[in-house]
Every structure is written in structure tokens, then in C-alpha cells.
Write an enzyme that holds these catalytic residues in place. Structure first.
Site, mmCIF file in Angstrom:
data_model
loop_
_atom_site.group_PDB
_atom_site.id
_atom_site.type_symbol
_atom_site.label_atom_id
_atom_site.label_comp_id
_atom_site.label_asym_id
_atom_site.label_seq_id
_atom_site.Cartn_x
_atom_site.Cartn_y
_atom_site.Cartn_z
ATOM 1 N N ASN A 9 -6.364 0.063 -1.882
ATOM 2 C CA ASN A 9 -6.940 1.409 -2.036
ATOM 3 C C ASN A 9 -6.937 1.717 -3.525
ATOM 4 O O ASN A 9 -5.893 2.036 -4.093
ATOM 5 C CB ASN A 9 -6.096 2.428 -1.258
ATOM 6 C CG ASN A 9 -6.543 3.859 -1.523
ATOM 7 O OD1 ASN A 9 -7.610 4.091 -2.105
ATOM 8 N ND2 ASN A 9 -5.724 4.817 -1.094
ATOM 9 N N LYS A 11 -8.154 4.152 -5.082
ATOM 10 C CA LYS A 11 -8.106 5.586 -5.414
ATOM 11 C C LYS A 11 -9.142 5.883 -6.514
ATOM 12 O O LYS A 11 -10.206 5.262 -6.530
ATOM 13 C CB LYS A 11 -6.684 6.002 -5.796
ATOM 14 C CG LYS A 11 -5.670 5.590 -4.708
ATOM 15 C CD LYS A 11 -4.296 6.173 -4.877
ATOM 16 C CE LYS A 11 -3.389 5.669 -3.756
ATOM 17 N NZ LYS A 11 -2.053 6.278 -3.769
ATOM 18 N N HIS A 89 -5.765 10.030 4.384
ATOM 19 C CA HIS A 89 -4.772 9.697 3.356
ATOM 20 C C HIS A 89 -4.033 10.969 2.947
ATOM 21 O O HIS A 89 -4.639 12.044 2.865
ATOM 22 C CB HIS A 89 -5.461 9.063 2.141
ATOM 23 C CG HIS A 89 -4.473 8.427 1.209
ATOM 24 N ND1 HIS A 89 -3.707 9.174 0.343
ATOM 25 C CD2 HIS A 89 -4.097 7.142 1.039
ATOM 26 C CE1 HIS A 89 -2.905 8.353 -0.325
ATOM 27 N NE2 HIS A 89 -3.124 7.118 0.076
ATOM 28 N N GLU A 91 -3.145 12.065 0.208
ATOM 29 C CA GLU A 91 -3.724 12.752 -0.957
ATOM 30 C C GLU A 91 -4.907 13.624 -0.524
ATOM 31 O O GLU A 91 -5.099 14.721 -1.061
ATOM 32 C CB GLU A 91 -4.131 11.712 -2.025
ATOM 33 C CG GLU A 91 -2.896 11.102 -2.681
ATOM 34 C CD GLU A 91 -3.060 9.685 -3.192
ATOM 35 O OE1 GLU A 91 -4.197 9.197 -3.297
ATOM 36 O OE2 GLU A 91 -2.021 9.045 -3.470
ATOM 37 N N GLU A 161 2.212 5.673 5.896
ATOM 38 C CA GLU A 161 2.450 5.831 4.461
ATOM 39 C C GLU A 161 3.350 7.043 4.232
ATOM 40 O O GLU A 161 2.850 8.179 4.141
ATOM 41 C CB GLU A 161 1.129 6.058 3.721
ATOM 42 C CG GLU A 161 0.171 4.899 3.777
ATOM 43 C CD GLU A 161 -0.743 4.875 2.564
ATOM 44 O OE1 GLU A 161 -0.808 3.821 1.915
ATOM 45 O OE2 GLU A 161 -1.356 5.909 2.236
ATOM 46 N N GLY A 167 3.247 5.779 -4.799
ATOM 47 C CA GLY A 167 3.164 5.893 -6.247
ATOM 48 C C GLY A 167 4.486 6.191 -6.925
ATOM 49 O O GLY A 167 4.515 6.536 -8.108
ATOM 50 N N SER A 203 4.210 1.999 -2.405
ATOM 51 C CA SER A 203 4.927 1.170 -3.380
ATOM 52 C C SER A 203 5.123 -0.277 -2.927
ATOM 53 O O SER A 203 6.142 -0.897 -3.236
ATOM 54 C CB SER A 203 6.263 1.809 -3.765
ATOM 55 O OG SER A 203 6.040 3.061 -4.422
HETATM 56 P P1 13P Z 1 0.997 2.884 -4.051
HETATM 57 O O1 13P Z 1 0.912 1.467 -3.542
HETATM 58 O O2 13P Z 1 0.465 3.049 -5.439
HETATM 59 O O3 13P Z 1 2.339 3.482 -3.821
HETATM 60 O O4 13P Z 1 -0.034 3.750 -3.140
HETATM 61 C C1 13P Z 1 0.029 3.614 -1.770
HETATM 62 C C2 13P Z 1 -1.154 4.275 -1.174
HETATM 63 O O5 13P Z 1 -1.294 5.491 -1.230
HETATM 64 C C3 13P Z 1 -2.177 3.419 -0.570
HETATM 65 O O6 13P Z 1 -3.096 4.169 0.152
#
Ligand code: 13P
Length: 244
Positions: A9, A11, A89, A91, A161, A167, A203
Site C-alpha cells: 500500500n 499510500k 483503511h 487512515e 491492521e 507507521g 510495521s
Molecule cells: P506500515 O507498514 O507503514 O506500518 O503501514 C501499514 C499500513 O497501513 C498498510 O496499509
């Protein structure tokens, strides 16, 4: 057992030149399914350049067409060669106000055109500390099920997640993650959809991927930061292939 699935992903990252470097160095690996979910403007570039990796998007409109400025429909994603689209997601939920009902309708929109929605669920730190992790994932899954129906459930991928792991560099421990995955598996079994793949995200890096993916109910990963460089992403794909 079906092979593991590793999904990148990206982003809000990428650019034409940087993407070229990624596509030049990344490719299919035997024993693992892999996909990258790129920003909308790069779907066509990715579709042309991906070698053996599947293509996905990071969100989709719940609407099919019409006066919805800025939206991108599931039909358009299918047109561009997408196989997957991430929905729900954390976010999008936290920053763009997407609630459980919207997530359900987005999953349904994807399914209508044959895309596989990757439905994200997971608790915040406060919810985990209050002992509510399982309850939150359950509520988020029930909401999607209510819109798409049990029959369609077999055609989705679920991603657990935990928000506190995204992150932060603080991945869930394998036992911590497996406990939630086992609970989700139990829910899937109850719906007659035991074979649905349940990915872990938060992560995941090359050095913790194999440990996480070896857990019985972790069927792969949804990878954020470590999916931006082909070398890191391919190392994670390799870890998935090695435990498949
Ligand atoms: P990270 O791997 O950067 O922690 O992000 C995970 C994520 O949100 C994947 O959709």
C-alpha cells in the site's frame, strides 16, 4: 493451503521516475501472490510495467457514475487492470470520515465489478488498552457483511491492521496478532467462508515478516512503508514464499 498474499500500500507516495525504479526491480516470485496498490494517477503506468505482480487501488467510490466530483469508480479501476482495492483503511476512516456503512458500500461496489476488496479492520490504542480489540474487529466485519451478504464474503480479503502498529515501527507481536486472526477466522468459519485470506498490516518489515507469516491464521501482509522500495518489498515477498 492457499499461498500467502503480500500487498503493498503505497499510500500518498510515488512519482513517475521513482515508480520506474520500483517496477524495474520488482517482479513475481514463485510460491507467493503479490500486489501493489498505487495512487490513482499511476495505475496506468503500473499496469503497463508490472511484471507478475497484481495491481490494486487504495480506495474506490461507492458510486458508479454521475455528479460525484473527484470520485473514481470500481468500473474505472477494473478498466485500468486492477484486481484489488483497499477499503476501510484506518487512515480513510480517521481522516476522511468513512464509517462502517460507507466501507460496506465500497466493498459492495468493488465486488459488483469483480474486484477483490481488501477490507481493513483494527482497533486504536485506546480500544486495545480497554480490551476491546476483538469487539472492534467484529463490529467492523459485521458491518461489511450486512451490506455484501454471506455469499460474497468468499470473494474478499481481510486485513487486520491495528492502528497503533501502523507507521510506528511497533508491529503487533506474533501471538498478539495471531489471537485476533484466530478470532476473525472463527467468525469466517461461522459464515461459511473459512478460506478467506486474512492479512496482517502494521510495521511489517523484512526482518519480522517471516515470524508473522508463520502464524497459522496470518495469510500474508498489507505493507505500507516497506512496500515503497522494491528491495524491501521483495524481501517480504520472499519471507512469505519461504513459510508458504
Ligand atoms: P506500515 O507498514 O507503514 O506500518 O503501514 C501499514 C499500513 O497501513 C498498510 O496499509
Amino acid at each position: 493451503m492457499t499461498q500467502k498474499l503480500v500487498v503493498g500500500n503505497w499510500k500518498l507516495n510515488g512519482g513517475l521516475a521513482a515508480n520506474e525504479a520500483f517496477f524495474g526491480a520488482a517482479g513475481a516470485l514463485a510460491g507467493v501472490d503479490a500486489a501493489v496498490c498505487v495512487p490513482f494517477p499511476y495505475l496506468a503506468q503500473a499496469a503497463a510495467r508490472l511484471r507478475g505482480l497484481a495491481l490494486g487501488a487504495q480506495t474506490v467510490s461507492e458510486f458508479q457514475s454521475g455528479a460525484y466530483t473527484g470520485e473514481v469508480s470500481a468500473e474505472m479501476l477494473a478498466d485500468l487492470g486492477c484486481r484489488y482495492v483497499i477499503v476501510g483503511h484506518s487512515e480513510r476512516r480517521a481522516l476522511f470520515g468513512e464509517d462502517d456503512a460507507v466501507v460496506g458500500r465500497k466493498a459492495a461496489a468493488a465486488l459488483r465489478v469483480g474486484l477483490t476488496p481488501i477490507v481493513c479492520v483494527g482497533e486504536s490504542l485506546a480500544e486495545r488498552e480497554a480490551g476491546r480489540a476483538l469487539e472492534v474487529a467484529g463490529r467492523q466485519l459485521d458491518a461489511v457483511l450486512a451490506v455484501i451478504g454471506a455469499q460474497a464474503l468468499a470473494r474478499v480479503v481481510i486485513a487486520y491492521e491495528p492502528v497503533w502498529a501502523i507507521g510506528t515501527g511497533r508491529a503487533a507481536g506474533v501471538d498478539e496478532a495471531q489471537a485476533v486472526h484466530a478470532d476473525i477466522r472463527g467468525w469466517l468459519v461461522g459464515q461459511g467462508a473459512a478460506a478467506v485470506r486474512v492479512l496482517y498490516g502494521g510495521s511489517v518489515k523484512a526482518d519480522n515478516a517471516a515470524t508473522l507469516f508463520a502464524a497459522p491464521d496470518i495469510d500474508g501482509g498489507l505493507i505500507g512503508g516497506a512496500s515503497l522500495a522494491a528491495r524491501d518489498f521483495m524481501a517480504i515477498c520472499q519471507a512469505a514464499a519461504s513459510v508458504a
